[in-house]
Scaffold this motif. Structure first.
Motif, PDB file in Angstrom:
ATOM      1  N   LEU A 159      45.428  42.729  41.105  1.00 34.07           N
ATOM      2  CA  LEU A 159      46.458  41.801  41.584  1.00 34.07           C
ATOM      3  C   LEU A 159      45.752  40.896  42.589  1.00 34.07           C
ATOM      4  O   LEU A 159      45.441  41.310  43.703  1.00 34.07           O
ATOM      5  N   GLU A 160      45.439  39.671  42.157  1.00 36.40           N
ATOM      6  CA  GLU A 160      44.698  38.736  43.019  1.00 36.40           C
ATOM      7  C   GLU A 160      45.691  37.819  43.745  1.00 36.40           C
ATOM      8  O   GLU A 160      46.464  37.099  43.114  1.00 36.40           O
ATOM      9  N   LEU A 203      39.085  35.373  40.783  1.00 35.00           N
ATOM     10  CA  LEU A 203      38.892  36.462  39.810  1.00 35.00           C
ATOM     11  C   LEU A 203      39.641  36.132  38.522  1.00 35.00           C
ATOM     12  O   LEU A 203      39.190  36.448  37.424  1.00 35.00           O
ATOM     13  N   LYS A 204      40.792  35.473  38.674  1.00 35.13           N
ATOM     14  CA  LYS A 204      41.601  35.158  37.490  1.00 35.13           C
ATOM     15  C   LYS A 204      40.838  34.219  36.553  1.00 35.13           C
ATOM     16  O   LYS A 204      40.977  34.338  35.332  1.00 35.13           O
ATOM     17  N   TYR A 246      47.677  36.991  38.811  1.00 36.93           N
ATOM     18  CA  TYR A 246      47.337  36.039  39.876  1.00 36.93           C
ATOM     19  C   TYR A 246      48.608  35.577  40.572  1.00 36.93           C
ATOM     20  O   TYR A 246      49.597  35.234  39.936  1.00 36.93           O
ATOM     21  N   CYS A 247      48.538  35.576  41.882  1.00 40.99           N
ATOM     22  CA  CYS A 247      49.711  35.258  42.685  1.00 40.99           C
ATOM     23  C   CYS A 247      49.373  34.159  43.686  1.00 40.99           C
ATOM     24  O   CYS A 247      48.356  34.284  44.386  1.00 40.99           O
ATOM     25  N   TYR A 297      44.855  45.649  44.729  1.00 41.73           N
ATOM     26  CA  TYR A 297      45.408  44.435  45.345  1.00 41.73           C
ATOM     27  C   TYR A 297      44.356  43.816  46.259  1.00 41.73           C
ATOM     28  O   TYR A 297      43.865  44.483  47.179  1.00 41.73           O
ATOM     29  N   VAL A 298      44.003  42.535  46.015  1.00 42.16           N
ATOM     30  CA  VAL A 298      42.928  41.906  46.800  1.00 42.16           C
ATOM     31  C   VAL A 298      43.237  40.444  47.128  1.00 42.16           C
ATOM     32  O   VAL A 298      43.978  39.766  46.408  1.00 42.16           O
ATOM     33  N   ILE A 299      42.620  39.987  48.231  1.00 38.47           N
ATOM     34  CA  ILE A 299      42.745  38.587  48.679  1.00 38.47           C
ATOM     35  C   ILE A 299      41.304  38.075  48.842  1.00 38.47           C
ATOM     36  O   ILE A 299      40.779  38.040  49.964  1.00 38.47           O
ATOM     37  N   PRO A 300      40.634  37.709  47.761  1.00 38.72           N
ATOM     38  CA  PRO A 300      39.191  37.424  47.873  1.00 38.72           C
ATOM     39  C   PRO A 300      38.860  36.155  48.666  1.00 38.72           C
ATOM     40  O   PRO A 300      37.716  35.993  49.099  1.00 38.72           O
ATOM     41  N   THR A 301      39.823  35.248  48.836  1.00 41.98           N
ATOM     42  CA  THR A 301      39.517  33.979  49.490  1.00 41.98           C
ATOM     43  C   THR A 301      40.316  33.836  50.782  1.00 41.98           C
ATOM     44  O   THR A 301      41.548  33.813  50.747  1.00 41.98           O
TER      45      THR A 301
END
Ligand SMILES: Cc1ncc(COP(=O)(O)O)c(C=O)c1O
Length: 404
Positions: A209-210, A227-228, A238-239, A176-180
């Protein structure tokens, strides 16, 4: 009555943010603790006009049950928007081995929770950035999962540490990541880190899970791909959400995921809330298709650019050099770091005594018992005057605290 609670709820702690916000709301207290969009950011008159029209002309549709996967016109509008804006959503027609599908969910938080309940078993590890979004960590914990953290550095998630964590947790199935504009740190991953993390997930067969609730709020710097948009293998779920671009209270979010996964998420959603509030789905649809969403987003970005710049200027003036802080290019948060070895919990209490609320970093740790020398502050909710005054209080507490 001696009530008996389920095992999973017995192990959950009350949110430190909520405990802090419970502080008596006297007029002198300034809160940098919230994570709310700015009250100035809601397009109230357009929403009022569209709401009246929906009730006048489409009341039966708005008040009736709807489809679990979402109001079809909104699903289509979101799919088109995300494809054009972020190159999200691949199909077999384009030569891929999977078909991405768009679902409407009750806020991004539900998307995260559905993904975990669909893909993971209780007891398994879910790998997360450390620190990470408390709403997601709690969703994983309430599903009985172990939240395993990977430290962050200036470029984003620490890629070497990520690989070691994957190898040490062979039961982990989800990253699970929040890259931005990560919550809580306000940091964004570099392009190189994004590419490397995608490659690692592919190599080890882990699903990503972005979570991208803040991507549209970039008010400075270069845009980076999600990433998606790099997903050629059907490994990214993608969420995102309307919470930060339209209204958080509407509770309308969306997920783009390979059809095989999305269809299972729909089954889980059916048992949770049948479907997302139909009136608000219709309202989002009307807004996205009839109003100028990007003019509105530009308005939001201008507010956050101004508030963030003001807060950074105040921090530069008020904080001792021993406290470092991130300089976000979007999102809602700044992360401050006290010198090594100091537990920020004491510092946060000292701030509260001076009528300033900030969130202790330990709240966001994957390991709920680990200390943190960080704390999170928010620039979107306080007024400009509160930002100036709150930073003065923060500086005064910091000078006193560090001189002890
Ligand atoms: C990182 C992150 N993900 C998801 C969300 C959830 O947003 P919502 O459930 O309001 O759509 C938030 C909200 O603060 C967030 O910070």
């Amino acid at each position: 009555m001696d009530y008996r609670f389920s095992d999973h709820i017995a192990g959950m702690k009350p949110s430190a943010i909520r405990e802090i916000l419970k502080a008596p709301a006297d007029a002198e207290t300034i809160s940098f603790a919230a994570g709310n969009p700015s009250p100035e950011s809601f397009p109230v008159s357009d929403l009022a006009r569209l709401s009246a029209d929906i009730f006048e002309h489409h009341s039966t549709l708005a008040l009736q049950y709807g489809a679990t996967d979402g109001y079809p016109p909104l699903r289509q509008a979101v799919a088109k928007w995300q494809k054009e804006r972020w190159q999200i959503g691949k199909t077999a027609d384009e030569g891929y081995a999977f078909n991405d599908t768009t679902l409407i969910v009750s806020g991004g938080t539900q998307g995260i929770e559905l993904a975990c309940r669909t893909l993971c078993n209780p007891g398994e590890a879910v790998i997360c950035e450390d620190p990470s979004f408390i709403g997601a960590l709690n969703a994983f914990r309430s599903a009985g999962m172990r939240t395993v953290g990977v430290p962050m550095n200036d470029c984003g998630i620490d890629v070497d540490a990520l690989e070691k964590t994957i190898l040490a947790n062979p039961d982990a199935h989800l990253l699970y990541v929040i890259p931005t504009f990560q919550n809580p740190m306000g940091l964004s991953w570099t392009l190189e880190v994004r590419r490397k993390v995608y490659a690692l997930a592919k190599k080890y067969g882990i699903l990503i899970l972005e979570d991208n609730p803040y991507g549209e709020t970039r008010f400075a710097g270069e845009e980076l791909p999600t990433l998606k948009s790099m997903d050629e293998d059907g490994i990214v779920i993608y969420c995102s959400t309307f919470s930060k671009v339209l209204s958080a209270g509407m509770r309308v979010g969306f997920v783009v995921a390979p059809e095989q996964i999305a269809s299972k998420m729909v089954i889980v959603k059916q048992t949770e809330d049948v479907h997302t509030n139909l009136f608000f789905q219709m309202l989002c649809h009307r807004y996205v298709t009839e109003c100028d969403l990007y003019a509105h987003i530009d308005h939001i970005k201008a507010i956050y650019r101004r508030k963030c710049t003001l807060m950074l200027d105040c921090l530069a003036r008020e904080l001792p050099d021993a406290i470092s802080y991130t300089k976000p290019e979007g999102g809602l948060f700044i992360w401050c770091t006290l010198p090594d070895g100091i537990d920020s919990m004491e510092f946060v209490r000292a701030c509260k005594a001076k009528k300033l609320l900030v969130v202790p970093g330990a709240t966001f740790n994957c390991d709920q018992d680990a200390p943190s020398n960080g704390f999170r502050i928010n620039f979107s909710t306080p007024s400009d005057e509160q930002i100036v005054e709150g930073c003065q209080r923060l500086g005064a507490v910091a000078r006193e605290f560090l001189s002890k």
